[in-house]
Scaffold this active site. Structure first.
Site, PDB file in Angstrom:
ATOM      1  N   ALA A  89       0.935  -1.189  -0.017  1.00 41.11           N
ATOM      2  CA  ALA A  89       0.021  -0.126  -0.055  1.00 41.11           C
ATOM      3  C   ALA A  89       0.778   1.354   0.088  1.00 41.11           C
ATOM      4  CB  ALA A  89      -0.808  -0.106   1.401  1.00 41.11           C
ATOM      5  N   GLY A 143       0.360  -4.946   0.693  1.00 44.12           N
ATOM      6  CA  GLY A 143      -0.379  -5.127  -0.493  1.00 44.12           C
ATOM      7  C   GLY A 143      -0.396  -5.618  -1.764  1.00 44.12           C
ATOM      8  N   GLU A 181      -0.625  -9.146  -1.377  1.00 46.31           N
ATOM      9  CA  GLU A 181      -2.177  -9.244  -1.434  1.00 46.31           C
ATOM     10  C   GLU A 181      -2.679  -9.225  -2.763  1.00 46.31           C
ATOM     11  OE1 GLU A 181      -2.261  -6.403   2.127  1.00 46.31           O
ATOM     12  OE2 GLU A 181      -3.402  -8.026   2.869  1.00 46.31           O
ATOM     13  N   GLU A 212       3.835  -5.671   7.088  1.00 48.94           N
ATOM     14  CA  GLU A 212       3.164  -4.876   7.932  1.00 48.94           C
ATOM     15  C   GLU A 212       3.443  -4.545   9.313  1.00 48.94           C
ATOM     16  OE1 GLU A 212       1.908  -6.881   5.327  1.00 48.94           O
ATOM     17  OE2 GLU A 212       0.353  -5.856   4.156  1.00 48.94           O
TER      18      GLU A 212
HETATM   19  N1  3HC Z   1       4.736   3.435   0.315  1.00 44.54           N
HETATM   20  C1  3HC Z   1       5.095   4.589  -0.125  1.00 44.54           C
HETATM   21  N2  3HC Z   1       6.419   4.739  -0.301  1.00 44.54           N
HETATM   22  C2  3HC Z   1       7.259   3.777  -0.211  1.00 44.54           C
HETATM   23  C3  3HC Z   1       6.767   2.559   0.063  1.00 44.54           C
HETATM   24  C4  3HC Z   1       5.448   2.191   0.306  1.00 44.54           C
HETATM   25  N3  3HC Z   1       4.924   1.136   0.725  1.00 44.54           N
HETATM   26  N4  3HC Z   1       7.809   1.632  -0.067  1.00 44.54           N
HETATM   27  C5  3HC Z   1       8.853   2.373  -0.227  1.00 44.54           C
HETATM   28  N5  3HC Z   1       8.467   3.638  -0.522  1.00 44.54           N
HETATM   29  C6  3HC Z   1       9.349   4.721  -0.708  1.00 44.54           C
HETATM   30  C7  3HC Z   1      10.326   5.082   0.225  1.00 44.54           C
HETATM   31  O1  3HC Z   1       9.935   5.971   1.273  1.00 44.54           O
HETATM   32  C8  3HC Z   1      11.624   5.830  -0.599  1.00 44.54           C
HETATM   33  O2  3HC Z   1      11.001   7.164  -0.975  1.00 44.54           O
HETATM   34  P1  3HC Z   1      12.285   8.103  -0.867  1.00 44.54           P
HETATM   35  O3  3HC Z   1      13.154   7.819  -2.125  1.00 44.54           O
HETATM   36  O4  3HC Z   1      11.545   9.353  -1.228  1.00 44.54           O
HETATM   37  O5  3HC Z   1      12.784   8.238   0.432  1.00 44.54           O
HETATM   38  C9  3HC Z   1      11.423   4.882  -1.899  1.00 44.54           C
HETATM   39  O6  3HC Z   1      10.091   4.298  -1.997  1.00 44.54           O
HETATM   40  C10 3HC Z   1      12.451   3.798  -1.864  1.00 44.54           C
HETATM   41  O7  3HC Z   1      12.643   3.182  -0.794  1.00 44.54           O
HETATM   42  P2  3HC Z   1      13.796   2.546  -0.005  1.00 44.54           P
HETATM   43  O8  3HC Z   1      14.834   3.507   0.044  1.00 44.54           O
HETATM   44  O9  3HC Z   1      13.371   1.777   1.091  1.00 44.54           O
HETATM   45  O10 3HC Z   1      14.408   1.388  -1.376  1.00 44.54           O
HETATM   46  P3  3HC Z   1      14.849   0.151  -1.043  1.00 44.54           P
HETATM   47  O11 3HC Z   1      15.217  -0.156  -2.687  1.00 44.54           O
HETATM   48  O12 3HC Z   1      15.815  -0.154  -0.147  1.00 44.54           O
HETATM   49  O13 3HC Z   1      13.625  -0.892  -0.600  1.00 44.54           O
HETATM   50  C11 3HC Z   1      11.474  -1.759  -0.525  1.00 44.54           C
HETATM   51  C12 3HC Z   1      12.511  -1.153  -1.275  1.00 44.54           C
HETATM   52  C13 3HC Z   1      11.979  -3.165  -0.128  1.00 44.54           C
HETATM   53  C14 3HC Z   1      10.190  -1.824  -1.086  1.00 44.54           C
HETATM   54  C15 3HC Z   1      11.191  -0.918   0.933  1.00 44.54           C
HETATM   55  O14 3HC Z   1      11.207   0.368   0.434  1.00 44.54           O
HETATM   56  C16 3HC Z   1      10.352  -1.337   1.765  1.00 44.54           C
HETATM   57  O15 3HC Z   1      10.379  -2.406   2.572  1.00 44.54           O
HETATM   58  N6  3HC Z   1       9.085  -0.818   1.613  1.00 44.54           N
HETATM   59  C17 3HC Z   1       7.860  -1.008   2.394  1.00 44.54           C
HETATM   60  C18 3HC Z   1       7.141  -2.304   2.135  1.00 44.54           C
HETATM   61  C19 3HC Z   1       5.943  -2.192   3.090  1.00 44.54           C
HETATM   62  O16 3HC Z   1       5.963  -2.210   4.352  1.00 44.54           O
HETATM   63  N7  3HC Z   1       4.936  -2.661   2.330  1.00 44.54           N
HETATM   64  C20 3HC Z   1       3.665  -2.758   3.182  1.00 44.54           C
HETATM   65  C21 3HC Z   1       2.883  -1.588   3.266  1.00 44.54           C
HETATM   66  S1  3HC Z   1       1.480  -1.594   4.461  1.00 44.54           S
HETATM   67  C22 3HC Z   1       0.350  -2.435   3.469  1.00 44.54           C
HETATM   68  O17 3HC Z   1       0.902  -2.723   2.246  1.00 44.54           O
HETATM   69  C23 3HC Z   1      -1.052  -2.614   3.768  1.00 44.54           C
HETATM   70  C24 3HC Z   1      -1.635  -3.390   3.373  1.00 44.54           C
HETATM   71  O18 3HC Z   1      -1.794  -4.663   3.920  1.00 44.54           O
HETATM   72  C25 3HC Z   1      -3.230  -3.171   3.372  1.00 44.54           C
END
Ligand code: 3HC
Ligand code: NAI
Length: 703
Positions: free
Chosen positions: A79, A119, A122, A142
């Site tokens: 998400a 997401g 998912e 998450e």
């Molecule tokens: N939403 C918005 N922005 C995101 C994001 C997300 N899910 N994931 C990463 N970003 C952004 C980061 O803030 C960063 O932005 P910036 O360059 O402006 O600082 C950019 O993307 C790159 O991220 P990283 O520096 O972390 O890049 P990496 O290549 O090191 O890692 C990644 C990539 C493995 C995808 C890592 O960013 C990550 O783990 N992201 C989070 C993944 C996550 O937690 N997903 C679950 C979200 S909650 C959800 O899905 C709820 C659902 O169940 C309803």
């Protein structure tokens, strides 16, 4: 471009659905491609594009099957976390989009590269099939944001992989590689080479097979795996330590319990309730704040984006003690050769042995192959001569914490290091400018303050001196990423950010035990707050004798001095503030209690009882105050950097968001009042913010 030529060709000849989505029909397969950098998160536009794309595929008479693919570095990574606090309410909700994907009667295939997270996974679980590059990762992380997978992940994943594996993936937030995912049934096929071409071929086969593809929600294989109620209690018990203080893991366990006991639709309702609880929680807000805070630290406002980076190909480390050997490992792990310099052979041997032992432990745990171990050791060049640092691009000094010695080393380095080499000190407290002054090139000198154990702890404080050149700062910030650290930039002051912040906590703890609470009561309150250990247990671990005690001048004027004088130096002597048994288990010490009571009665304080919350406030409000001063003085760039430093460097519980974020939740006026009642002077910044109703965690450094 991880997704190969077919993707480029598909995008080239595709129709644009919206700014982030294209549609093409290739050999009877509808290909919906999301291209929303950086990580294809499920923003409003991505959701709009998915919905429109799947509707079109459904209606397209030439399409027999559908492939969902992503451009760029990754499949959908989750998400859009930025939208959590500013939702795009005009766009269709994620559940509606996923329902539409799942309702598609044609076989649907998710083509996964990079990371399918949250997401994103998912979404893939709403397709009939998942194919992936072998090195792709799939996960539901998450929990790290204080949430649970709220788009059906808790209900669909167990239907494929079973309750136990689903708990591991969700409550511990551990992703799996596609190769492992295939063994678990999560990935239907691994594709070597051109992912989209492979996915299209897979989709064509599925369409040709003529058998109706089964939706994940209708699958029961995972639910049929052996499990009973004990699985959940056993999982809770086995992970009690890791879950301590966190709310999300318990909700995840409950959601999986619902998956195995309730029909799908009821399970989804339960998931929604459990998700809503977490989404509204302060813990989740804190963890989301830290997610972005961690990614912001490397941004330095006064460094133009075009600031050049000095190439770092070879590294020197001076001092092979606790820190030097750990520091060296970071660079060996990143494949950079390291010259490790000591003053005498035995110390050098000890350092080398420590490095090898560390690698052997990793090997025993299966984290490192024997070959990789030898490759890393082969990158290490031991030396007793600083002249061997002549070719290093970066030299990090990690000798004893003495200014005269550090200045001597830097004066010598100035003679041997090549022009343009970066000269760094790992000092914990000393003045980096005074160290730089020992050289004729202070612009090349910087602090690189690692935390112990240096090969494990993720924080790297980068200390810019008054004369440090912009490209030296930029190189250090970028180097941190190479060695997988999170850099926090600090200006010079006593203890920089993290050590300076924690000094008031220690002072407050020492003062508090004169007023009534015993050391173990103070420690217990802080452990219950979320720290791994309290300040007195920490002192016992470090050794009371090494924190400024001198046998020659000791005069029984503090509790610590008396404990040292009677030989209670901490864990190494089976006694410090606590008594220790052979297994180093701590118990309250009657001897310490006697010493503390004696000091209490001499101090003139009427001993009184403090409830745990009062203890926490007494120790941690002064830390908040110090953070505000650090901002006032411009030592830190921003409050969120301070929080990252404390969480990563000192184990401040992440679910509080760190001291600055935590303070906002408490209320700054309350903290100002409490500090005054304790006889502390609240910083001007804290007073002003309290008066104006401002927030500390969004402040930037001011000097
Ligand atoms: N939403 C918005 N922005 C995101 C994001 C997300 N899910 N994931 C990463 N970003 C952004 C980061 O803030 C960063 O932005 P910036 O360059 O402006 O600082 C950019 O993307 C790159 O991220 P990283 O520096 O972390 O890049 P990496 O290549 O090191 O890692 C990644 C990539 C493995 C995808 C890592 O960013 C990550 O783990 N992201 C989070 C993944 C996550 O937690 N997903 C679950 C979200 S909650 C959800 O899905 C709820 C659902 O169940 C309803
Ligand atoms: P240590 O005592 O374990 O190691 C210091 C090493 O430096 C010894 O092996 C010693 O032989 C060597 N040394 C001394 N003089 C030398 C010289 N002239 N040339 C080459 N080597 C020489 O000390 P530790 O704990 O590794 O600390 C080193 C530095 O790191 C200190 O400045 C300390 O403040 C800082 N630091 C320590 C942390 C810790 O937790 N131990 C954390 C962060 C920083």
């Amino acid at each position: 471009m991880a997704n190969g030529q077919t993707l480029e060709a598909a995008q080239g000849g595709a129709d644009r659905i919206n700014s982030v989505t294209t549609y093409a029909c290739i050999e009877s397969v509808a290909v919906i491609t999301i291209d929303s950098p950086p990580v294809n998160a499920l923003s409003g536009d991505v959701r709009r594009g998915l919905l429109a794309g799947f509707r079109r595929a459904h209606e397209d008479p030439t399409a027999q099957a559908v492939v969902l693919a992503c451009a760029g570095r990754t499949f959908i990574a989750g998400a859009d976390i930025r939208e959590f606090d500013a939702p795009d309410t005009d766009a269709p909700g994620l559940h509606a989009v996923l329902d539409a994907i799942e309702a598609c009667p044609k076989p649907t295939v998710a083509a996964i590269h990079g990371t399918a997270l949250g997401g994103g996974l998912e979404t893939a679980l709403c397709c009939h099939f998942r194919v992936a590059l072998p090195e792709a990762k799939l996960g539901l992380p998450e929990v790290a944001l204080g949430l649970l997978p709220g788009a059906g992940g808790t209900q669909r994943l167990p239907r494929i992989v079973g309750a136990e594996a689903a708990l591991e993936m969700m409550a511990l937030g551990k992703p799996v590689t596609a190769t492992k995912g295939q063994a678990m049934g999560l990935v239907d096929a691994l594709i070597e080479g051109d992912l989209l071409a492979g996915a299209i071929a897979f989709a064509q086969d599925a369409a040709r097979s003529g058998t109706a593809a089964v939706r994940v929600r209708d699958r029961t294989g995972g639910l049929a795996l052996p499990h009973d109620a004990h699985v959940f209690d056993e999982f809770r018990r086995a992970n009690a330590r890791a879950f301590r203080g966190y709310e999300a893991p318990e909700n995840i366990v409950r959601a999986v319990e619902a998956a195995v006991t309730l029909p799908f639709a009821d399970g989804m309702k339960r998931e929604a309730e459990l998700f809503a609880e977490l989404f509204a929680s302060r813990q989740s807000a804190a963890l989301r704040y830290l997610f972005f805070a961690e990614r912001q630290t490397a941004r330095v406002p006064d460094l133009p984006a075009a600031t050049p980076i000095r190439p770092i190909a070879t590294v020197g480390v001076i001092g092979a003690g606790t820190m030097g050997s750990g520091i060296a490992m970071n660079f060996l792990n990143a494949g950079l050769p390291v010259t490790l310099v000591e003053r005498e052979e035995p110390a050098l041997e000890r350092g080398l042995a420590a490095i090898r032992r560390n690698y052997e432990v990793s090997q025993a745990k299966g984290k490192l192959t024997a070959q990789a171990l030898e490759e890393r050791m082969a990158l290490l060049r031991p030396s007793l001569d600083m002249a061997d640092l002549a070719q290093a691009d970066l030299v990090i000094e990690a000798v004893f914490e003495r200014m005269d010695l550090k200045q001597e080393i830097f004066a010598r380095l100035d003679q041997v290091a090549r022009p343009g080499a970066i000269l760094a000190t790992n000092t914990s407290f000393l003045d980096v400018d005074a160290i730089a002054a020992a050289t004729c090139r202070p612009a090349d000198v910087i602090g690189l303050h690692f935390f112990s154990p240096a090969n494990v702890m993720r924080l790297l404080e980068v200390v810019r001196g008054g004369a440090t050149a912009p490209d030296v700062i930029a190189t250090a910030m970028s180097l941190a990423r190479t060695i997988r650290k999170v850099p926090v930039l600090s200006r010079v002051c006593d203890g920089f950010i993290a050590n300076r912040m924690m000094t008031p906590r220690m002072n407050a703890a020492q003062a508090l035990i004169l007023e009534g609470p015993m050391p173990w009561e103070v420690d217990r309150a802080l452990v219950d707050y979320g720290f791994a250990m309290g300040p007195f247990a920490m002192l016992d671990l470090v050794g009371l004798d090494v924190i400024g005690w001198d046998a020659a001048t000791s005069n029984s004027s503090s509790i610590t001095q008396v404990l040292c004088e009677i030989g209670r130096w901490g864990q190494k002597r089976e006694g410090g503030f606590y008594d220790y048994d052979a297994a180093r288990r701590a118990t309250p010490s009657p001897v310490t209690e006697g010493v503390v009571r004696d000091f209490q009665s001499r101090s003139g304080h009427q001993a009184r009882t403090f409830v745990p919350q009062a203890i926490v406030e007494r120790l941690l409000f002064p830390v908040v105050n110090e953070g505000a001063r650090i901002l006032e003085e411009g030592i830190a760039l921003r409050a969120s950097d301070i929080d990252v430093a404390l969480v990563m460097g000192y184990g401040w519980p992440p679910f509080t968001g760190g001291p600055m974020f935590w303070a906002d939740g408490i209320g700054l006026q309350r903290i100002v009042d409490a500090l005054e009642a304790m006889g502390e002077t609240p910083s001007e910044l804290l007073r002003r913010l309290a008066r104006e109703g401002g927030a500390l965690s969004t402040c930037t450094g001011q000097a």
